[in-house]
Design an enzyme around this catalytic site. Structure first.
Site, PDB file in Angstrom:
ATOM      1  N   TRP A 101       0.828  -1.204   0.000  1.00  0.00           N
ATOM      2  CA  TRP A 101       0.000   0.000   0.000  1.00  0.00           C
ATOM      3  C   TRP A 101       0.860   1.252   0.000  1.00  0.00           C
ATOM      4  CZ3 TRP A 101      -4.262  -1.177  -1.985  1.00  0.00           C
ATOM      5  CH2 TRP A 101      -4.930  -2.356  -1.642  1.00  0.00           C
ATOM      6  N   ASP A 171      -1.537   6.466   6.453  1.00  0.00           N
ATOM      7  CA  ASP A 171      -2.651   5.595   6.078  1.00  0.00           C
ATOM      8  C   ASP A 171      -2.895   4.645   7.243  1.00  0.00           C
ATOM      9  OD1 ASP A 171      -4.303   3.609   5.078  1.00  0.00           O
ATOM     10  OD2 ASP A 171      -3.053   3.133   3.333  1.00  0.00           O
ATOM     11  N   LYS A 195     -12.005  -1.905   6.640  1.00  0.00           N
ATOM     12  CA  LYS A 195     -11.193  -2.836   7.414  1.00  0.00           C
ATOM     13  C   LYS A 195     -11.724  -2.943   8.851  1.00  0.00           C
ATOM     14  CE  LYS A 195      -8.856  -3.139   3.735  1.00  0.00           C
ATOM     15  NZ  LYS A 195      -7.648  -2.474   3.307  1.00  0.00           N
TER      16      LYS A 195
END
Ligand SMILES: *Cc1c(COP(=O)(O)O)cnc(C)c1O
Length: 360
Positions: A101, A171, A195
Site C-alpha cells: 500500500w 494511512d 477494514k
C-alpha cells in the site's frame, strides 16, 4: 446457515449488534418511513446522522479542534492521488516503503512530483518496520508518508518516524480505531473504513485545518480538493450516506465498549493468544519480526504450500473463513479487527492445534 468467524482482511467483520440494529432500521429509520439508503442527504434525519458520527469520532479519537473530519468516497486508494495533489506545494515528498500500500501510494505520488523513498523493508519481504529515528528527510519534502499498519504483511509502526519537522501523513486503514492515537502528531491521517469500521466506499480523512486551501496542483479536480469537502461539511455532493450511517453506529458501539483504550486492551489480548501459540508451534510460524507485529493482521505459514492450502480448506469447513493469505504473499493471514470476538481467536487457535496434531 449461521454466522461464521470471518478473518477477512477487508471488507471485514462488523459488530453483530450494529448489523442487527441496521437491519431493524432498514425499512423505517426512526419513524421517517424510509431507509437511510432512500433519504435525502440534505434531510434533517441524515444531517443528524452525519453530525453525530463526526462528534462521536471526535470524542473517540480526541480529535483537536484545529482538525477537519471529512467523509469522502473513492476508498483509501483515491487518497494516494489526493494527498499529493493537495499537499505537494514543493512537488516533493518522502515515502517510507513498508508494503504494497505504501508502494502504490508512492507510485501514484510520482505522477505529481519527486518521490524520495527514504526507507524500505523490501529487502526482507516487508517483514519488519525499518528504523525511522534518523532518516535522510529531504529538505524540500512537503510531507513524510507512511502506511501505519501493513494489512498484507502484518507489520505496524509502534513508534512514528522522526520526520524532522516535516508533516506526517499516515494511512491507518487497517488499524483505524483499534487503539488510541495522538492526532496532533499528524498533518493528515486517513483510512478506508472497510477494514475496521464500516462498509467499503467510505474513506475518512482527518486533516489539520491550515493544510486545507485552494492552493492545490493545477488541474486538481473539484472533487479531489479537500477544501471543497471541508467547506461543504462533507456534503458537497451526495456522500456515501449509508456507509456513514454504519460508521456512526460502529462509533456508538465503540463508545459503549468503553472507547479506544479498552479496544486496545481487547485487541492486545486477542493478538497475544494467537502470537503465543505461533511462537511455540512446531508446524506454524509467524512471518513478522516480533517487535513490529500488527495487532490486526497476523500472517503465518507452515512452510509447505500444499499444507497451507489444506489448512485453508479445512478451516473453512470448520466455520473459520477467509484465512488465505494475500495473493502476493501466500500462506495464511488472520485479520482480527475490533469486531472479531475473543472467542473467534480461541476457535482459530483450537483449530490450529488440532491441525498441528494431525499433520505434524
Ligand atoms: C485496504 C487498504 C488500502 C486500499 O483500500 P481501498 O479502499 O480498496 O482503496 C489502502 N491502504 C491500506 C493500509 C489498506 O489496508
Amino acid at each position: 446457515m449461521g454466522r461464521v468467524y470471518n478473518f477477512s482482511a477487508g471488507p471485514a467483520v462488523l459488530p453483530e449488534e450494529v448489523l442487527k440494529a441496521a437491519a431493524e432500521e432498514m425499512l423505517d429509520y426512526k419513524g421517517t418511513g424510509m431507509s437511510v439508503m432512500e433519504m435525502s442527504h440534505r434531510s434533517k434525519a441524515f444531517e443528524e446522522i452525519i453530525n453525530t458520527a463526526e462528534a462521536d469520532l471526535r470524542e473517540l479519537m480526541q480529535i483537536p479542534d484545529d482538525y477537519e473530519v471529512l467523509f469522502l468516497q473513492g476508498g483509501a486508494s483515491q487518497q494516494f492521488a489526493m494527498i499529493p495533489m493537495n499537499l505537494m506545494k514543493n512537488r516533493e515528498a518522502d515515502y517510507i516503503i513498508t508494503g504494497q500500500w505504501a508502494k502504490k501510494a508512492a507510485q501514484e505520488a510520482e505522477k505529481y512530483g519527486k518521490v524520495n523513498r527514504v526507507a524500505s523493508s523490501a529487502d526482507k519481504t516487508f517483514s519488519y518496520i525499518p528504523d525511522c529515528s534518523d532518516l535522510p528527510i529531504s529538505e524540500n519534502a512537503d510531507y513524510v508518508y507512511i502506511c501505519e499498519n501493513n494489512t498484507i504483511y502484518g507489520t505496524k509502526f509502534k513508534e512514528l518516524p522522526n520526520t524532522k519537522g516535516k508533516l506526517l501523513v499516515s494511512d491507518i486503514s487497517s488499524c483505524f480505531l483499534s487503539e488510541p492515537i495522538d492526532v496532533s502528531k499528524y498533518g493528515l491521517v486517513y483510512g478506508g473504513v472497510q477494514k475496521n469500521i464500516g462498509p467499503a466506499g467510505t474513506v475518512i480523512v482527518i486533516i489539520r485545518k491550515d493544510l486545507i486551501s485552494d492552493d492545490v496542483l493545477p488541474g486538481t479536480p473539484t472533487m479531489l480538493t479537500y477544501k471543497t469537502h471541508a467547506d461543504a461539511k462533507s456534503l458537497y455532493n451526495t456522500p456515501p450516506a449509508y456507509g456513514i450511517y454504519i460508521c456512526g453506529k460502529v462509533f456508538q458501539w465503540l463508545k459503549a465498549m468503553g472507547g479506544l483504550s479498552v479496544m486496545k486492551e481487547r485487541n492486545e489480548k486477542k493478538a497475544k493468544l494467537l502470537y503465543d501459540y505461533l511462537d511455540q508451534s512446531k508446524l506454524f510460524k509467524g512471518t513478522v519480526e516480533a517487535k513490529d507485529r500488527s495487532l490486526m493482521n497476523v500472517p503465518f505459514v507452515t512452510g509447505d504450500a500444499d499444507l497451507d492450502a489444506k489448512f485453508v480448506k479445512e478451516s473453512k469447513a470448520a466455520g473459520l473463513e477467509n484465512l488465505k493469505g494475500h495473493r502476493t504473499v501466500g500462506g495464511m493471514r488472520a485479520s482480527i479487527y475490533n469486531a472479531m470476538p475473543y472467542e473467534g481467536v480461541e476457535a482459530l487457535v483450537a483449530f490450529m492445534k488440532k491441525f498441528e496434531e494431525e499433520n505434524l
